[in-house]
Motif scaffolding. Structure first.
Motif, PDB file in Angstrom:
ATOM      1  N   ILE A 103     -25.344  16.991  -4.265  1.00 48.17           N
ATOM      2  CA  ILE A 103     -25.806  16.035  -5.283  1.00 48.17           C
ATOM      3  C   ILE A 103     -27.338  16.008  -5.321  1.00 48.17           C
ATOM      4  CG2 ILE A 103     -25.885  13.579  -5.889  1.00 48.17           C
ATOM      5  CD1 ILE A 103     -23.038  13.369  -4.678  1.00 48.17           C
ATOM      6  N   ARG A 104     -27.948  16.112  -4.148  1.00 49.61           N
ATOM      7  CA  ARG A 104     -29.412  16.048  -4.038  1.00 49.61           C
ATOM      8  C   ARG A 104     -30.092  17.188  -4.796  1.00 49.61           C
ATOM      9  NH1 ARG A 104     -33.892  14.104  -3.317  1.00 49.61           N
ATOM     10  NH2 ARG A 104     -34.905  13.559  -1.386  1.00 49.61           N
ATOM     11  N   VAL A 105     -29.448  18.355  -4.846  1.00 56.50           N
ATOM     12  CA  VAL A 105     -30.086  19.492  -5.533  1.00 56.50           C
ATOM     13  C   VAL A 105     -29.859  19.444  -7.040  1.00 56.50           C
ATOM     14  CG1 VAL A 105     -29.914  20.965  -3.493  1.00 56.50           C
ATOM     15  CG2 VAL A 105     -28.113  21.081  -5.229  1.00 56.50           C
ATOM     16  N   ALA A 106     -29.202  18.397  -7.540  1.00 58.51           N
ATOM     17  CA  ALA A 106     -29.003  18.168  -8.980  1.00 58.51           C
ATOM     18  C   ALA A 106     -28.266  19.319  -9.657  1.00 58.51           C
ATOM     19  CB  ALA A 106     -30.357  17.947  -9.661  1.00 58.51           C
ATOM     20  N   PRO A 107     -26.927  19.383  -9.479  1.00 63.27           N
ATOM     21  CA  PRO A 107     -26.150  20.483 -10.061  1.00 63.27           C
ATOM     22  C   PRO A 107     -26.168  20.485 -11.584  1.00 63.27           C
ATOM     23  CG  PRO A 107     -24.698  18.774  -9.219  1.00 63.27           C
ATOM     24  CD  PRO A 107     -26.080  18.425  -8.757  1.00 63.27           C
ATOM     25  N   ASP A 108     -26.106  21.677 -12.156  1.00 62.45           N
ATOM     26  CA  ASP A 108     -25.970  21.846 -13.598  1.00 62.45           C
ATOM     27  C   ASP A 108     -24.473  21.820 -13.907  1.00 62.45           C
ATOM     28  OD1 ASP A 108     -25.641  22.858 -16.179  1.00 62.45           O
ATOM     29  OD2 ASP A 108     -27.450  24.097 -16.035  1.00 62.45           O
ATOM     30  N   LEU A 109     -23.959  20.656 -14.322  1.00 58.50           N
ATOM     31  CA  LEU A 109     -22.517  20.498 -14.484  1.00 58.50           C
ATOM     32  C   LEU A 109     -21.950  21.395 -15.577  1.00 58.50           C
ATOM     33  CD1 LEU A 109     -22.148  16.622 -14.045  1.00 58.50           C
ATOM     34  CD2 LEU A 109     -21.774  18.436 -12.357  1.00 58.50           C
ATOM     35  N   GLY A 110     -22.739  21.654 -16.611  1.00 61.74           N
ATOM     36  CA  GLY A 110     -22.276  22.543 -17.679  1.00 61.74           C
ATOM     37  C   GLY A 110     -21.999  23.935 -17.151  1.00 61.74           C
ATOM     38  N   ASN A 111     -22.939  24.493 -16.396  1.00 65.87           N
ATOM     39  CA  ASN A 111     -22.739  25.821 -15.816  1.00 65.87           C
ATOM     40  C   ASN A 111     -21.638  25.820 -14.772  1.00 65.87           C
ATOM     41  OD1 ASN A 111     -24.618  27.238 -17.325  1.00 65.87           O
ATOM     42  ND2 ASN A 111     -26.308  26.780 -15.925  1.00 65.87           N
ATOM     43  N   ALA A 112     -21.526  24.709 -14.031  1.00 66.63           N
ATOM     44  CA  ALA A 112     -20.488  24.624 -13.009  1.00 66.63           C
ATOM     45  C   ALA A 112     -19.099  24.701 -13.648  1.00 66.63           C
ATOM     46  CB  ALA A 112     -20.630  23.328 -12.218  1.00 66.63           C
ATOM     47  N   PHE A 113     -18.873  23.969 -14.739  1.00 68.70           N
ATOM     48  CA  PHE A 113     -17.581  24.029 -15.420  1.00 68.70           C
ATOM     49  C   PHE A 113     -17.363  25.389 -16.079  1.00 68.70           C
ATOM     50  CE2 PHE A 113     -17.807  19.296 -15.309  1.00 68.70           C
ATOM     51  CZ  PHE A 113     -16.574  19.081 -14.698  1.00 68.70           C
ATOM     52  N   ALA A 114     -18.445  25.986 -16.578  1.00 72.02           N
ATOM     53  CA  ALA A 114     -18.334  27.325 -17.164  1.00 72.02           C
ATOM     54  C   ALA A 114     -17.896  28.343 -16.115  1.00 72.02           C
ATOM     55  CB  ALA A 114     -19.670  27.740 -17.772  1.00 72.02           C
ATOM     56  N   GLY A 115     -18.265  28.091 -14.855  1.00 73.44           N
ATOM     57  CA  GLY A 115     -17.896  28.998 -13.769  1.00 73.44           C
ATOM     58  C   GLY A 115     -16.424  28.989 -13.437  1.00 73.44           C
ATOM     59  N   LEU A 116     -15.651  28.073 -14.037  1.00 70.08           N
ATOM     60  CA  LEU A 116     -14.209  28.051 -13.811  1.00 70.08           C
ATOM     61  C   LEU A 116     -13.489  29.117 -14.635  1.00 70.08           C
ATOM     62  CD1 LEU A 116     -13.597  24.188 -13.775  1.00 70.08           C
ATOM     63  CD2 LEU A 116     -13.817  25.732 -11.816  1.00 70.08           C
ATOM     64  N   ALA A 117     -14.182  29.718 -15.605  1.00 70.71           N
ATOM     65  CA  ALA A 117     -13.588  30.804 -16.399  1.00 70.71           C
ATOM     66  C   ALA A 117     -13.688  32.098 -15.602  1.00 70.71           C
ATOM     67  CB  ALA A 117     -14.325  30.949 -17.723  1.00 70.71           C
ATOM     68  N   PRO A 118     -12.566  32.829 -15.421  1.00 74.51           N
ATOM     69  CA  PRO A 118     -12.593  34.056 -14.613  1.00 74.51           C
ATOM     70  C   PRO A 118     -13.495  35.132 -15.214  1.00 74.51           C
ATOM     71  CG  PRO A 118     -10.342  33.293 -14.959  1.00 74.51           C
ATOM     72  CD  PRO A 118     -11.213  32.491 -15.879  1.00 74.51           C
ATOM     73  N   VAL A 119     -14.573  35.423 -14.530  1.00 72.08           N
ATOM     74  CA  VAL A 119     -15.531  36.441 -14.957  1.00 72.08           C
ATOM     75  C   VAL A 119     -15.943  37.227 -13.721  1.00 72.08           C
ATOM     76  CG1 VAL A 119     -17.835  36.848 -15.908  1.00 72.08           C
ATOM     77  CG2 VAL A 119     -16.414  35.029 -16.847  1.00 72.08           C
ATOM     78  N   LEU A 120     -16.110  38.550 -13.877  1.00 69.59           N
ATOM     79  CA  LEU A 120     -16.566  39.391 -12.764  1.00 69.59           C
ATOM     80  C   LEU A 120     -17.903  40.025 -13.134  1.00 69.59           C
ATOM     81  CD1 LEU A 120     -13.461  41.347 -11.385  1.00 69.59           C
ATOM     82  CD2 LEU A 120     -14.885  39.702 -10.169  1.00 69.59           C
ATOM     83  N   PRO A 121     -19.022  39.471 -12.674  1.00 70.16           N
ATOM     84  CA  PRO A 121     -20.312  40.116 -12.932  1.00 70.16           C
ATOM     85  C   PRO A 121     -20.381  41.475 -12.239  1.00 70.16           C
ATOM     86  CG  PRO A 121     -20.576  37.895 -12.051  1.00 70.16           C
ATOM     87  CD  PRO A 121     -19.144  38.251 -11.888  1.00 70.16           C
ATOM     88  N   ASP A 122     -21.280  42.331 -12.677  1.00 68.84           N
ATOM     89  CA  ASP A 122     -21.448  43.642 -12.052  1.00 68.84           C
ATOM     90  C   ASP A 122     -21.753  43.475 -10.569  1.00 68.84           C
ATOM     91  OD1 ASP A 122     -21.045  44.861 -14.451  1.00 68.84           O
ATOM     92  OD2 ASP A 122     -23.174  45.134 -14.921  1.00 68.84           O
ATOM     93  N   GLY A 123     -21.042  44.264  -9.764  1.00 64.70           N
ATOM     94  CA  GLY A 123     -21.296  44.254  -8.329  1.00 64.70           C
ATOM     95  C   GLY A 123     -20.706  43.079  -7.586  1.00 64.70           C
ATOM     96  N   SER A 124     -19.826  42.305  -8.246  1.00 68.57           N
ATOM     97  CA  SER A 124     -19.328  41.074  -7.610  1.00 68.57           C
ATOM     98  C   SER A 124     -17.913  41.200  -7.062  1.00 68.57           C
ATOM     99  CB  SER A 124     -19.352  39.928  -8.623  1.00 68.57           C
ATOM    100  OG  SER A 124     -18.380  40.137  -9.643  1.00 68.57           O
ATOM    101  N   LEU A 125     -17.254  42.357  -7.203  1.00 72.19           N
ATOM    102  CA  LEU A 125     -15.838  42.449  -6.857  1.00 72.19           C
ATOM    103  C   LEU A 125     -15.583  42.088  -5.393  1.00 72.19           C
ATOM    104  CD1 LEU A 125     -12.940  43.116  -7.565  1.00 72.19           C
ATOM    105  CD2 LEU A 125     -13.415  45.533  -7.048  1.00 72.19           C
ATOM    106  N   LEU A 126     -16.344  42.696  -4.476  1.00 72.98           N
ATOM    107  CA  LEU A 126     -16.114  42.427  -3.059  1.00 72.98           C
ATOM    108  C   LEU A 126     -16.459  40.987  -2.701  1.00 72.98           C
ATOM    109  CD1 LEU A 126     -17.282  45.746  -1.371  1.00 72.98           C
ATOM    110  CD2 LEU A 126     -14.949  44.931  -1.752  1.00 72.98           C
ATOM    111  N   TYR A 127     -17.520  40.438  -3.307  1.00 77.69           N
ATOM    112  CA  TYR A 127     -17.857  39.034  -3.074  1.00 77.69           C
ATOM    113  C   TYR A 127     -16.723  38.133  -3.558  1.00 77.69           C
ATOM    114  CZ  TYR A 127     -22.701  40.006  -1.791  1.00 77.69           C
ATOM    115  OH  TYR A 127     -23.818  40.452  -1.146  1.00 77.69           O
TER     116      TYR A 127
END
Length: 446
Positions: free
Chosen positions: A176-200
């Motif tokens: 909470i202290r770092v002030a999350p960007d709630l819009g981006n956080a909810f957007a992150g619930l959509a399954p997306v695989l950025p380049d180089g992210s498969l193993l992560y």
């Protein structure tokens, strides 16, 4: 009419009466949440957040669903069959005994040193003029040994509840202290695989809260006094609490990584020391109080994992030794006959606390504590690192696939066997962990 379990079929009037799920019973799940998420898991989540921002939030959520399925299967085996998990493994053949025996000896030796060092790191940062890392590590090992040696499950659970409360409040406060960007956080619930992210992504799904403590969950369920299928609904609520709590940790750490590190391109040291780096970043940005609070949360995370393993894996080892002792006493009987004969007694002995007083339980506690102290003064030998890595990599696929086998066979009463959902989740978990296993083995310093 009985309720469908979700893992099998309804069995009509013959089905046992299931107790009503109630928050007042929750306990073993708290222990799992306090034990299963160690400092290394938090660093892995932080690094994923620092590299990809909120993009992999969905993977963290799926990871928690996978763990709910695995832990539910473990608990259901103990409750539906009246047998411990090692008894189930033993019924699959002697190969499981050989694997577990080698695993628990080598893994415990290396993990003991790792857990003690991880618990010591935040203490060195909090008290820079105090004892050395090795001295703090030895002290943490001795404290964990003394606590588990002299207490029983009821006290252990209460202390772990305090640990989880500290972790939860501190990590969420920092997020909470770092002030999350709630819009981006909810957007992150959509399954997306950025380049180089498969193993992560695979690591995030499979890694957080995915340890031998998942196998220990059934033993903690029995230690709580839940010994038959009437506790199924209670166990499922307890299990969901465990992994919802874990999910909140993961999301909070990803927020911290995304907001504090991703936007400023700050890189963390790999391993537990990455949390010390984060403490320094927090001090620069928010001051010493926030940084010190985070270090206290780091200590609670590491020391909670240490105590959980000291207790849970020692319970499993004691059960392993008792099963072999009974087999020798019943020489000439088949494996299946020996397992069937002793099943009820083994679970009831765990519930009565007899395992926690046994010589094998305490012997393994000593094994986790004293021999690993030697590793604190030496670089880990090459062969030991490789053996530890291989055995550790194989454990989670071993757990997922053996549960799939046990819960679809006649070893489990028909009405409590897996349904389609459980089979799908366990099969997906097994496949995921096999892929991660191959990758971990490839990454070892051969």
């Amino acid at each position: 009419m009985a309720e469908t379990t979700g893992s099998g079929t309804a069995t009509g009037d013959a089905a046992p009466r299931l107790r009503k799920a109630s928050w007042k019973y929750v306990g073993p799940g708290i222990v799992v949440a306090a034990t299963g998420v160690g400092a290394g898991d938090l660093v892995a989540t932080l690094i994923a957040g620092s590299k990809f921002g909120y993009t992999l939030m969905w993977a963290a959520i799926i990871g928690c669903l996978v763990k709910i399925s695995l832990a539910e299967a473990t608990g259901r085996w103990h409750l539906a069959t009246g047998r411990t998990l090692f008894e189930g493994w033993r019924s699959l053949g002697q190969w499981t005994t050989w694997y577990f025996a080698i695993y628990v000896v080598i893994w415990g030796f290396v993990y003991g040193a790792t857990a003690m060092s991880s618990s010591a790191l935040p203490l060195v940062a909090l008290f820079p003029d105090g004892p050395s890392l090795k001295a703090w590590a030895i002290l943490c090992g001795l404290l964990g040994l003394a606590f588990v040696w002299f207490n029983r499950y009821a006290v252990f659970e209460k202390v772990m509840t305090v640990v989880i409360g500290m972790k939860f409040l501190i990590v969420v406060y920092v997020a909470i202290r770092v002030a999350p960007d709630l819009g981006n956080a909810f957007a992150g619930l959509a399954p997306v695989l950025p380049d180089g992210s498969l193993l992560y992504t695979l690591g995030l799904i499979g890694g957080v809260g995915g340890t031998i403590t998942m196998a220990a969950y059934g033993y903690w369920v029995n230690s709580k006094g839940w010994t038959d299928i009437s506790w199924l609904k209670v166990m499922r609520l307890d299990n969901r609490v465990a992994y919802i709590t874990t999910g909140i940790f993961v999301v909070a750490m990803m927020i911290i990584g995304a907001e504090l590190l991703h936007s400023t391109n700050i890189a963390l040291t790999s391993g537990d020391r990455g949390l010390i780096d984060l403490g320094n970043v927090l001090e620069d940005k928010f001051g010493a109080v926030t940084a010190n609070l985070f270090l206290i949360g780091f200590f609670a995370t590491s020391f909670g994992a240490l105590m959980g393993v000291w207790h849970g894996v020692s319970l499993m080892f004691a059960d392993f030794v008792e099963r072999l002792r009974r087999e020798r006493a019943g020489a000439g009987a088949s494996d299946a006959e020996v397992v069937a004969e002793g099943g009820d007694d083994m679970v009831k002995e765990v519930a009565a606390g007899h395992r926690e007083k046994s010589v094998p339980f305490r012997a393994y506690l000593l094994w986790l504590t004293f021999p690993p102290m030697g590793l604190l003064f030496l670089d880990q030998p090459f062969g030991l690192v490789v053996a530890y890595g291989v055995l550790g990599a194989f454990f989670m696929p071993f757990l997922a696939l053996t549960l799939l086998w046990l819960l679809n066979s006649s070893r489990t009463p028909k009405e409590w066997r897996n349904g389609m959902l459980s089979n799908g989740m366990l099969a997906a978990a097994g496949l995921l962990f096999l892929v991660l296993c191959v990758q971990q083995v490839r990454d070892l310093p051969w």
